[in-house]
Write an enzyme that holds these catalytic residues in place. Sequence first.
Site, short mmCIF file in Angstrom:
data_model
loop_
_atom_site.label_atom_id
_atom_site.label_comp_id
_atom_site.label_asym_id
_atom_site.label_seq_id
_atom_site.Cartn_x
_atom_site.Cartn_y
_atom_site.Cartn_z
CD GLU A 126 -3.06 -0.82 0.21
OE1 GLU A 126 -2.73 -0.73 -0.99
OE2 GLU A 126 -4.23 -0.74 0.58
CB THR A 181 -5.00 5.84 -3.09
OG1 THR A 181 -5.85 4.84 -3.64
CG2 THR A 181 -5.18 5.86 -1.59
N1 HSE Z 1 -8.59 4.28 3.93
C1 HSE Z 1 -7.95 4.56 2.69
C2 HSE Z 1 -8.41 5.90 2.16
C3 HSE Z 1 -8.27 3.49 1.70
O1 HSE Z 1 -9.59 6.18 2.26
O2 HSE Z 1 -7.57 6.68 1.70
C4 HSE Z 1 -7.60 3.71 0.37
O3 HSE Z 1 -7.93 2.67 -0.49
#
Ligand code: HSE
Length: 306
Positions: A126, A181
Amino acid sequence: MKSFVKVSAPATIANFGPGFDTFGLALEEPRDVIELSMDVYETVIETVPDYSIPTKKNAAFAAASSLAWKHRINTPFHMKIIKGVRPGSGIGSSAASSVGAALAMAVAMDNDVKDDELIQASSMGEKMASGTAHIDNVTASLLGGFTMVTSRSPVEVLSIPPDELPSFKIVVALPDMVLETRRSRAIIPKTVPIEKAVENIMLSSSMVYAMMKRDVPSIGKYLRDELILPYRKPLIPGYDRVQKAAMDAGALGVSISGAGPAVFAISDGGAKEIAKGMEAAFKSAGFSSQTFVTKPGRGAEVIEAR
Ligand code: HSE
């Protein structure tokens, strides 16, 4: 050491309304399938379809290698990732590949690797994909069901397995756009007003209670977020329209899946109508979209090891 391991890991909905970086829900479909071969001379990771990601920039490489290096193993490997989960769509694509890669490596090493270690290794994937090592997607993808992160360092998580969850449908709409993201995390303010934080504490504690009581209408009711969603909505063209269309068609609740752009609705019936409404609403905002209907599902699984 095993010479071949095949595993699968599911897509996930992170945040699940009010639980930013905390809640995760594993989906029954889609899943990534990862084939790991150890009898090779050079480390190569290929994806199917080919997303042309250089091996050392692949989230799966970060996840598998960090686990192997921790166990003092530096053997080259070949990994084929059959991507069921579309990258950049908000349903945990990098998490599914990272969890699958870490789990396959753990099985190949023949070492006893605990869940918290797998989650830690997967979070390196990640970090490579988005710049932060959040663990909500990877936890749900590994364990399945509904998951809650209770501590990031050390890693501690809780989970409600899929067979203990109530039965509900999840309609996912993936607009034809990519939202990194990294970008949708960058717009989040560093501080939040206390009243908004209180609102989210109420929603998230109620959400866990509703899950444990298997109360589907309440799960829908608490599927809100005052902290993050207001800032992310503008990155998803037509979000308000999509949400309204889903609710008008009978959804019990709607939110952004993870960092977006996927939007999901939950329902206890009429999923096809909800999907049609969401698709039409994205279209009126200028985006075609794909919708699918799924339900809470199991976590990562070993398919073959020899
Ligand atoms: N919790 C993370 C976000 C998940 O909302 O940025 C990203 O996939």
